[in-house]
Design a protein around this motif. Sequence first.
Motif, PDB file in Angstrom:
ATOM      1  N   GLN A   1       0.863  -1.179   0.000  1.00 28.72           N
ATOM      2  CA  GLN A   1       0.000   0.000   0.000  1.00 28.72           C
ATOM      3  C   GLN A   1       0.900   1.230   0.000  1.00 28.72           C
ATOM      4  O   GLN A   1       2.040   1.169   0.462  1.00 28.72           O
ATOM      5  CB  GLN A   1      -0.903   0.018   1.234  1.00 28.72           C
ATOM      6  CG  GLN A   1      -1.843  -1.165   1.323  1.00 28.72           C
ATOM      7  CD  GLN A   1      -2.812  -1.208   0.151  1.00 28.72           C
ATOM      8  OE1 GLN A   1      -3.423  -0.203  -0.217  1.00 28.72           O
ATOM      9  NE2 GLN A   1      -2.941  -2.375  -0.457  1.00 28.72           N
ATOM     10  N   LEU A   2       0.398   2.329  -0.505  1.00 31.16           N
ATOM     11  CA  LEU A   2       1.200   3.555  -0.546  1.00 31.16           C
ATOM     12  C   LEU A   2       1.637   3.996   0.847  1.00 31.16           C
ATOM     13  O   LEU A   2       2.713   4.558   1.023  1.00 31.16           O
ATOM     14  CB  LEU A   2       0.429   4.684  -1.230  1.00 31.16           C
ATOM     15  CG  LEU A   2       0.307   4.587  -2.744  1.00 31.16           C
ATOM     16  CD1 LEU A   2      -0.645   5.648  -3.274  1.00 31.16           C
ATOM     17  CD2 LEU A   2       1.671   4.726  -3.400  1.00 31.16           C
ATOM     18  N   SER A   3       0.823   3.715   1.843  1.00 31.89           N
ATOM     19  CA  SER A   3       1.133   4.160   3.208  1.00 31.89           C
ATOM     20  C   SER A   3       2.068   3.210   3.956  1.00 31.89           C
ATOM     21  O   SER A   3       2.515   3.537   5.058  1.00 31.89           O
ATOM     22  CB  SER A   3      -0.162   4.320   4.004  1.00 31.89           C
ATOM     23  OG  SER A   3      -0.852   3.071   4.044  1.00 31.89           O
ATOM     24  N   ASP A   4       2.390   2.063   3.370  1.00 35.61           N
ATOM     25  CA  ASP A   4       3.285   1.102   4.029  1.00 35.61           C
ATOM     26  C   ASP A   4       4.677   1.677   4.220  1.00 35.61           C
ATOM     27  O   ASP A   4       5.185   2.417   3.360  1.00 35.61           O
ATOM     28  CB  ASP A   4       3.430  -0.176   3.198  1.00 35.61           C
ATOM     29  CG  ASP A   4       2.231  -1.087   3.294  1.00 35.61           C
ATOM     30  OD1 ASP A   4       1.307  -0.794   4.076  1.00 35.61           O
ATOM     31  OD2 ASP A   4       2.224  -2.097   2.566  1.00 35.61           O
ATOM     32  N   LYS A   5       5.288   1.345   5.341  1.00 33.12           N
ATOM     33  CA  LYS A   5       6.703   1.666   5.553  1.00 33.12           C
ATOM     34  C   LYS A   5       7.530   0.742   4.662  1.00 33.12           C
ATOM     35  O   LYS A   5       7.174  -0.417   4.439  1.00 33.12           O
ATOM     36  CB  LYS A   5       7.111   1.447   7.016  1.00 33.12           C
ATOM     37  CG  LYS A   5       6.256   2.197   8.013  1.00 33.12           C
ATOM     38  CD  LYS A   5       6.554   3.669   7.985  1.00 33.12           C
ATOM     39  CE  LYS A   5       5.823   4.359   9.125  1.00 33.12           C
ATOM     40  NZ  LYS A   5       5.375   5.660   8.816  1.00 33.12           N
ATOM     41  N   ILE A   6       8.633   1.263   4.141  1.00 29.61           N
ATOM     42  CA  ILE A   6       9.453   0.424   3.246  1.00 29.61           C
ATOM     43  C   ILE A   6      10.048  -0.770   3.976  1.00 29.61           C
ATOM     44  O   ILE A   6      10.351  -1.780   3.356  1.00 29.61           O
ATOM     45  CB  ILE A   6      10.554   1.238   2.535  1.00 29.61           C
ATOM     46  CG1 ILE A   6      11.539   1.839   3.536  1.00 29.61           C
ATOM     47  CG2 ILE A   6       9.950   2.285   1.626  1.00 29.61           C
ATOM     48  CD1 ILE A   6      12.790   2.431   2.900  1.00 29.61           C
ATOM     49  N   THR A   7      10.165  -0.663   5.296  1.00 34.78           N
ATOM     50  CA  THR A   7      10.712  -1.784   6.063  1.00 34.78           C
ATOM     51  C   THR A   7       9.758  -2.974   6.093  1.00 34.78           C
ATOM     52  O   THR A   7      10.162  -4.079   6.442  1.00 34.78           O
ATOM     53  CB  THR A   7      11.063  -1.351   7.504  1.00 34.78           C
ATOM     54  OG1 THR A   7       9.930  -0.711   8.081  1.00 34.78           O
ATOM     55  CG2 THR A   7      12.248  -0.404   7.506  1.00 34.78           C
ATOM     56  N   ASN A   8       8.492  -2.768   5.705  1.00 35.47           N
ATOM     57  CA  ASN A   8       7.560  -3.898   5.561  1.00 35.47           C
ATOM     58  C   ASN A   8       7.943  -4.766   4.369  1.00 35.47           C
ATOM     59  O   ASN A   8       7.577  -5.931   4.300  1.00 35.47           O
ATOM     60  CB  ASN A   8       6.130  -3.407   5.348  1.00 35.47           C
ATOM     61  CG  ASN A   8       5.559  -2.705   6.541  1.00 35.47           C
ATOM     62  OD1 ASN A   8       6.220  -2.545   7.559  1.00 35.47           O
ATOM     63  ND2 ASN A   8       4.319  -2.265   6.424  1.00 35.47           N
ATOM     64  N   TRP A   9       8.636  -4.164   3.414  1.00 31.74           N
ATOM     65  CA  TRP A   9       8.902  -4.847   2.144  1.00 31.74           C
ATOM     66  C   TRP A   9      10.380  -5.008   1.840  1.00 31.74           C
ATOM     67  O   TRP A   9      10.759  -5.841   1.022  1.00 31.74           O
ATOM     68  CB  TRP A   9       8.215  -4.080   1.013  1.00 31.74           C
ATOM     69  CG  TRP A   9       6.744  -4.026   1.228  1.00 31.74           C
ATOM     70  CD1 TRP A   9       6.037  -3.000   1.799  1.00 31.74           C
ATOM     71  CD2 TRP A   9       5.808  -5.044   0.955  1.00 31.74           C
ATOM     72  NE1 TRP A   9       4.711  -3.332   1.881  1.00 31.74           N
ATOM     73  CE2 TRP A   9       4.534  -4.593   1.361  1.00 31.74           C
ATOM     74  CE3 TRP A   9       5.899  -6.319   0.387  1.00 31.74           C
ATOM     75  CZ2 TRP A   9       3.385  -5.345   1.233  1.00 31.74           C
ATOM     76  CZ3 TRP A   9       4.749  -7.069   0.256  1.00 31.74           C
ATOM     77  CH2 TRP A   9       3.513  -6.591   0.668  1.00 31.74           C
ATOM     78  N   LEU A  10      11.212  -4.190   2.428  1.00 33.80           N
ATOM     79  CA  LEU A  10      12.650  -4.240   2.169  1.00 33.80           C
ATOM     80  C   LEU A  10      13.396  -4.461   3.477  1.00 33.80           C
ATOM     81  O   LEU A  10      12.983  -3.972   4.527  1.00 33.80           O
ATOM     82  CB  LEU A  10      13.133  -2.931   1.540  1.00 33.80           C
ATOM     83  CG  LEU A  10      12.475  -2.500   0.240  1.00 33.80           C
ATOM     84  CD1 LEU A  10      12.936  -1.110  -0.145  1.00 33.80           C
ATOM     85  CD2 LEU A  10      12.780  -3.497  -0.858  1.00 33.80           C
ATOM     86  N   ASN A  11      14.497  -5.155   3.393  1.00 36.54           N
ATOM     87  CA  ASN A  11      15.341  -5.360   4.562  1.00 36.54           C
ATOM     88  C   ASN A  11      16.199  -4.111   4.739  1.00 36.54           C
ATOM     89  O   ASN A  11      17.323  -4.043   4.273  1.00 36.54           O
ATOM     90  CB  ASN A  11      16.198  -6.611   4.369  1.00 36.54           C
ATOM     91  CG  ASN A  11      17.012  -6.931   5.601  1.00 36.54           C
ATOM     92  OD1 ASN A  11      16.770  -6.382   6.669  1.00 36.54           O
ATOM     93  ND2 ASN A  11      17.972  -7.808   5.448  1.00 36.54           N
ATOM     94  N   ALA A  12      15.615  -3.101   5.377  1.00 37.08           N
ATOM     95  CA  ALA A  12      16.291  -1.817   5.538  1.00 37.08           C
ATOM     96  C   ALA A  12      16.412  -1.494   7.024  1.00 37.08           C
ATOM     97  O   ALA A  12      15.428  -1.579   7.758  1.00 37.08           O
ATOM     98  CB  ALA A  12      15.509  -0.721   4.828  1.00 37.08           C
ATOM     99  N   THR A  13      17.601  -1.127   7.436  1.00 38.75           N
ATOM    100  CA  THR A  13      17.808  -0.767   8.839  1.00 38.75           C
ATOM    101  C   THR A  13      17.781   0.740   9.044  1.00 38.75           C
ATOM    102  O   THR A  13      17.612   1.199  10.168  1.00 38.75           O
ATOM    103  CB  THR A  13      19.145  -1.334   9.354  1.00 38.75           C
ATOM    104  OG1 THR A  13      20.197  -0.861   8.505  1.00 38.75           O
ATOM    105  CG2 THR A  13      19.145  -2.845   9.342  1.00 38.75           C
ATOM    106  N   HIS A  14      17.944   1.495   7.980  1.00 39.39           N
ATOM    107  CA  HIS A  14      17.870   2.956   8.051  1.00 39.39           C
ATOM    108  C   HIS A  14      16.559   3.407   7.416  1.00 39.39           C
ATOM    109  O   HIS A  14      15.900   2.659   6.708  1.00 39.39           O
ATOM    110  CB  HIS A  14      19.035   3.602   7.310  1.00 39.39           C
ATOM    111  CG  HIS A  14      20.386   3.232   7.843  1.00 39.39           C
ATOM    112  ND1 HIS A  14      20.599   2.792   9.111  1.00 39.39           N
ATOM    113  CD2 HIS A  14      21.604   3.234   7.278  1.00 39.39           C
ATOM    114  CE1 HIS A  14      21.873   2.558   9.313  1.00 39.39           C
ATOM    115  NE2 HIS A  14      22.518   2.798   8.194  1.00 39.39           N
TER     116      HIS A  14
END
Length: 104
Positions: free
Chosen positions: A68-81
Amino acid sequence: MEGLLKNIDFNGAVYHKKNRQKYEYYLGYQDIAEQRYISESTQFNLASLSKMYTAVMVFQLIEQGRPQLSDKITNWLNATHFTEVTVAQLLTHTSGIPEYLVEV
């Protein structure tokens, strides 16, 4: 395809896949000075050209209900920053993530 590309002085790579058939064609140099030809492992610097294709693919996924547009990218990508950055912010270039260059 080969004849057409040679006639227009094409320098690059073409990839097409339909059903189970795959076509790859490479023509030209990745480094003219070193006389290194383009191959399947050549990395191309696409710069901003890929932005519109990425946006289309993301919106196709959104139509399917993920993400969804409102999702945080950490929901979909392995991102620590950048843990508060949303998909919408990435698509509108308002995430605050600084520009960087990767040398290939």
